[in-house]
Design a protein around this motif. Structure first.
Motif, PDB file in Angstrom:
ATOM      1  N   GLU A 111       0.825  -1.218   0.000  1.00 26.00           N
ATOM      2  CA  GLU A 111       0.000   0.000   0.000  1.00 26.00           C
ATOM      3  C   GLU A 111       0.858   1.265   0.000  1.00 26.00           C
ATOM      4  O   GLU A 111       0.506   2.272  -0.616  1.00 26.00           O
ATOM      5  CB  GLU A 111      -1.016   0.006   1.141  1.00 26.00           C
ATOM      6  N   THR A 112       2.011   1.224   0.666  1.00 22.64           N
ATOM      7  CA  THR A 112       2.931   2.366   0.646  1.00 22.64           C
ATOM      8  C   THR A 112       3.504   2.540  -0.755  1.00 22.64           C
ATOM      9  O   THR A 112       3.553   3.655  -1.284  1.00 22.64           O
ATOM     10  CB  THR A 112       4.070   2.164   1.663  1.00 22.64           C
ATOM     11  N   TYR A 113       3.908   1.452  -1.366  1.00 24.34           N
ATOM     12  CA  TYR A 113       4.471   1.529  -2.708  1.00 24.34           C
ATOM     13  C   TYR A 113       3.454   2.111  -3.693  1.00 24.34           C
ATOM     14  O   TYR A 113       3.767   3.024  -4.459  1.00 24.34           O
ATOM     15  CB  TYR A 113       4.947   0.157  -3.206  1.00 24.34           C
ATOM     16  N   VAL A 114       2.255   1.577  -3.689  1.00 23.51           N
ATOM     17  CA  VAL A 114       1.241   2.012  -4.652  1.00 23.51           C
ATOM     18  C   VAL A 114       0.910   3.489  -4.449  1.00 23.51           C
ATOM     19  O   VAL A 114       0.671   4.219  -5.409  1.00 23.51           O
ATOM     20  CB  VAL A 114      -0.011   1.111  -4.572  1.00 23.51           C
ATOM     21  N   ARG A 115       0.935   3.949  -3.213  1.00 25.36           N
ATOM     22  CA  ARG A 115       0.622   5.352  -2.921  1.00 25.36           C
ATOM     23  C   ARG A 115       1.732   6.292  -3.396  1.00 25.36           C
ATOM     24  O   ARG A 115       1.463   7.421  -3.777  1.00 25.36           O
ATOM     25  CB  ARG A 115       0.370   5.511  -1.421  1.00 25.36           C
ATOM     26  N   THR A 116       2.982   5.827  -3.397  1.00 24.58           N
ATOM     27  CA  THR A 116       4.111   6.721  -3.665  1.00 24.58           C
ATOM     28  C   THR A 116       4.913   6.367  -4.919  1.00 24.58           C
ATOM     29  O   THR A 116       5.884   7.057  -5.223  1.00 24.58           O
ATOM     30  CB  THR A 116       5.083   6.715  -2.473  1.00 24.58           C
ATOM     31  N   GLN A 117       4.533   5.345  -5.655  1.00 20.12           N
ATOM     32  CA  GLN A 117       5.351   4.832  -6.756  1.00 20.12           C
ATOM     33  C   GLN A 117       5.558   5.872  -7.855  1.00 20.12           C
ATOM     34  O   GLN A 117       4.700   6.682  -8.140  1.00 20.12           O
ATOM     35  CB  GLN A 117       4.757   3.544  -7.318  1.00 20.12           C
ATOM     36  N   ARG A 118       6.734   5.790  -8.461  1.00 24.82           N
ATOM     37  CA  ARG A 118       7.097   6.626  -9.605  1.00 24.82           C
ATOM     38  C   ARG A 118       7.670   5.760 -10.732  1.00 24.82           C
ATOM     39  O   ARG A 118       8.266   6.277 -11.662  1.00 24.82           O
ATOM     40  CB  ARG A 118       8.155   7.661  -9.200  1.00 24.82           C
ATOM     41  N   ASP A 119       7.487   4.438 -10.641  1.00 20.77           N
ATOM     42  CA  ASP A 119       8.071   3.516 -11.603  1.00 20.77           C
ATOM     43  C   ASP A 119       7.173   3.256 -12.808  1.00 20.77           C
ATOM     44  O   ASP A 119       7.661   2.824 -13.842  1.00 20.77           O
ATOM     45  CB  ASP A 119       8.379   2.166 -10.937  1.00 20.77           C
ATOM     46  N   GLY A 120       5.877   3.489 -12.674  1.00 20.54           N
ATOM     47  CA  GLY A 120       4.920   3.143 -13.725  1.00 20.54           C
ATOM     48  C   GLY A 120       4.967   4.099 -14.890  1.00 20.54           C
ATOM     49  O   GLY A 120       5.816   4.982 -14.933  1.00 20.54           O
ATOM     50  N   PRO A 121       4.080   3.922 -15.825  1.00 31.21           N
ATOM     51  CA  PRO A 121       2.929   3.020 -15.803  1.00 31.21           C
ATOM     52  C   PRO A 121       3.336   1.574 -16.110  1.00 31.21           C
ATOM     53  O   PRO A 121       4.364   1.325 -16.718  1.00 31.21           O
ATOM     54  CB  PRO A 121       2.014   3.575 -16.891  1.00 31.21           C
ATOM     55  N   PHE A 122       2.469   0.668 -15.678  1.00 29.27           N
ATOM     56  CA  PHE A 122       2.714  -0.758 -15.848  1.00 29.27           C
ATOM     57  C   PHE A 122       1.717  -1.357 -16.830  1.00 29.27           C
ATOM     58  O   PHE A 122       0.559  -0.954 -16.884  1.00 29.27           O
ATOM     59  CB  PHE A 122       2.603  -1.478 -14.495  1.00 29.27           C
ATOM     60  N   ASP A 123       2.206  -2.346 -17.586  1.00 33.61           N
ATOM     61  CA  ASP A 123       1.359  -3.067 -18.536  1.00 33.61           C
ATOM     62  C   ASP A 123       0.752  -4.322 -17.916  1.00 33.61           C
ATOM     63  O   ASP A 123      -0.267  -4.811 -18.384  1.00 33.61           O
ATOM     64  CB  ASP A 123       2.198  -3.502 -19.751  1.00 33.61           C
ATOM     65  N   LEU A 124       1.415  -4.845 -16.886  1.00 34.57           N
ATOM     66  CA  LEU A 124       0.968  -6.061 -16.222  1.00 34.57           C
ATOM     67  C   LEU A 124       1.239  -5.916 -14.734  1.00 34.57           C
ATOM     68  O   LEU A 124       2.363  -5.618 -14.332  1.00 34.57           O
ATOM     69  CB  LEU A 124       1.722  -7.276 -16.774  1.00 34.57           C
ATOM     70  N   VAL A 125       0.190  -6.104 -13.927  1.00 36.10           N
ATOM     71  CA  VAL A 125       0.330  -6.032 -12.475  1.00 36.10           C
ATOM     72  C   VAL A 125      -0.125  -7.362 -11.898  1.00 36.10           C
ATOM     73  O   VAL A 125      -1.212  -7.851 -12.216  1.00 36.10           O
ATOM     74  CB  VAL A 125      -0.501  -4.876 -11.877  1.00 36.10           C
ATOM     75  N   LEU A 126       0.728  -7.936 -11.053  1.00 39.10           N
ATOM     76  CA  LEU A 126       0.467  -9.222 -10.420  1.00 39.10           C
ATOM     77  C   LEU A 126       0.334  -9.011  -8.919  1.00 39.10           C
ATOM     78  O   LEU A 126       1.259  -8.490  -8.293  1.00 39.10           O
ATOM     79  CB  LEU A 126       1.621 -10.187 -10.713  1.00 39.10           C
ATOM     80  N   LEU A 127      -0.797  -9.381  -8.360  1.00 37.80           N
ATOM     81  CA  LEU A 127      -1.012  -9.297  -6.920  1.00 37.80           C
ATOM     82  C   LEU A 127      -1.287 -10.696  -6.392  1.00 37.80           C
ATOM     83  O   LEU A 127      -2.260 -11.320  -6.797  1.00 37.80           O
ATOM     84  CB  LEU A 127      -2.217  -8.416  -6.578  1.00 37.80           C
ATOM     85  N   ASP A 128      -0.416 -11.156  -5.518  1.00 29.82           N
ATOM     86  CA  ASP A 128      -0.600 -12.458  -4.875  1.00 29.82           C
ATOM     87  C   ASP A 128      -0.494 -12.247  -3.365  1.00 29.82           C
ATOM     88  O   ASP A 128       0.453 -12.714  -2.731  1.00 29.82           O
ATOM     89  CB  ASP A 128       0.445 -13.442  -5.383  1.00 29.82           C
ATOM     90  N   PRO A 129      -1.484 -11.522  -2.806  1.00 34.26           N
ATOM     91  CA  PRO A 129      -1.406 -11.246  -1.370  1.00 34.26           C
ATOM     92  C   PRO A 129      -1.684 -12.495  -0.547  1.00 34.26           C
ATOM     93  O   PRO A 129      -2.305 -13.444  -1.044  1.00 34.26           O
ATOM     94  CB  PRO A 129      -2.525 -10.210  -1.163  1.00 34.26           C
ATOM     95  N   PRO A 130      -1.221 -12.504   0.703  1.00 33.15           N
ATOM     96  CA  PRO A 130      -1.602 -13.623   1.578  1.00 33.15           C
ATOM     97  C   PRO A 130      -3.129 -13.754   1.584  1.00 33.15           C
ATOM     98  O   PRO A 130      -3.850 -12.751   1.538  1.00 33.15           O
ATOM     99  CB  PRO A 130      -1.082 -13.190   2.950  1.00 33.15           C
ATOM    100  N   TYR A 131      -3.609 -14.977   1.617  1.00 31.15           N
ATOM    101  CA  TYR A 131      -5.055 -15.193   1.527  1.00 31.15           C
ATOM    102  C   TYR A 131      -5.832 -14.507   2.640  1.00 31.15           C
ATOM    103  O   TYR A 131      -6.998 -14.198   2.480  1.00 31.15           O
ATOM    104  CB  TYR A 131      -5.369 -16.687   1.505  1.00 31.15           C
ATOM    105  N   ALA A 132      -5.214 -14.225   3.763  1.00 29.27           N
ATOM    106  CA  ALA A 132      -5.898 -13.566   4.874  1.00 29.27           C
ATOM    107  C   ALA A 132      -5.931 -12.038   4.731  1.00 29.27           C
ATOM    108  O   ALA A 132      -6.455 -11.354   5.591  1.00 29.27           O
ATOM    109  CB  ALA A 132      -5.228 -13.940   6.192  1.00 29.27           C
TER     110      ALA A 132
END
Length: 156
Positions: free
Chosen positions: A69-90
């Motif tokens: 959440e910190t990265y997404v709020r402050t990122q300067r690396d994008g834009p991205f063509d493919l985003v992969l989210l594999d968060p812990p199931y909980a």
């Protein structure tokens, strides 16, 4: 990755909750141009760096040790063509919703694909406006949820 097919080729990839970096590394092995791997845990980041060094991929990857959440709020690396989210199931659905909303507003290239892995029994991610979901694909205990960024004129 079989589902994504040619969309990986040349893609700028964001791997949130990267763990060992396996998803980002797999994307690179399938022709992605670059990847940003985001992982909070120091031991996992050490594994990622060792894997990247062993595979001689350091020049195409940025590793960010921070919370998703910190990265997404402050990122300067994008834009991205493919985003992969594999968060812990909980991971709370509200956190995933917040990540998806911010990604949709600030980090996606036109026609970007977002993939969320979740438990097969979990509800589908709450896709924000601007992301058009495909039907989920279930594999044993997991489900893959994909959405594509709508063209800007389609969002109006």
């Amino acid at each position: 990755f079989g589902i994504l097919g040619e969309r990986v080729e040349g893609a700028r990839v964001l791997d949130l909750f990267a763990g060992t970096g396996a998803l980002g590394i797999e994307a690179l092995s399938r022709g992605a141009a670059s990847a940003v791997l985001v992982e909070q845990a120091a031991p996992a980041v050490a594994v990622i760096r060792a894997n990247l060094e062993a595979l001689d991929l350091d020049d195409r990857v940025k590793v960010r040790r921070t919370r998703a959440e910190t990265y997404v709020r402050t990122q300067r690396d994008g834009p991205f063509d493919l985003v992969l989210l594999d968060p812990p199931y909980a991971t709370p659905v509200g956190l995933v919703a917040g990540l998806l909303g911010r990604l949709a507003r600030t980090a996606l290239a036109p026609a970007a694909v977002v993939v969320v892995e979740a438990a097969a029994r979990a509800e589908a991610p709450p896709w924000p406006p601007g992301l058009v979901p495909a039907p989920p694909r279930r594999y044993s205990d997991s489900a893959l949820h994909l959405a594509t960024a709508a063209a800007p004129e389609a969002q109006a």
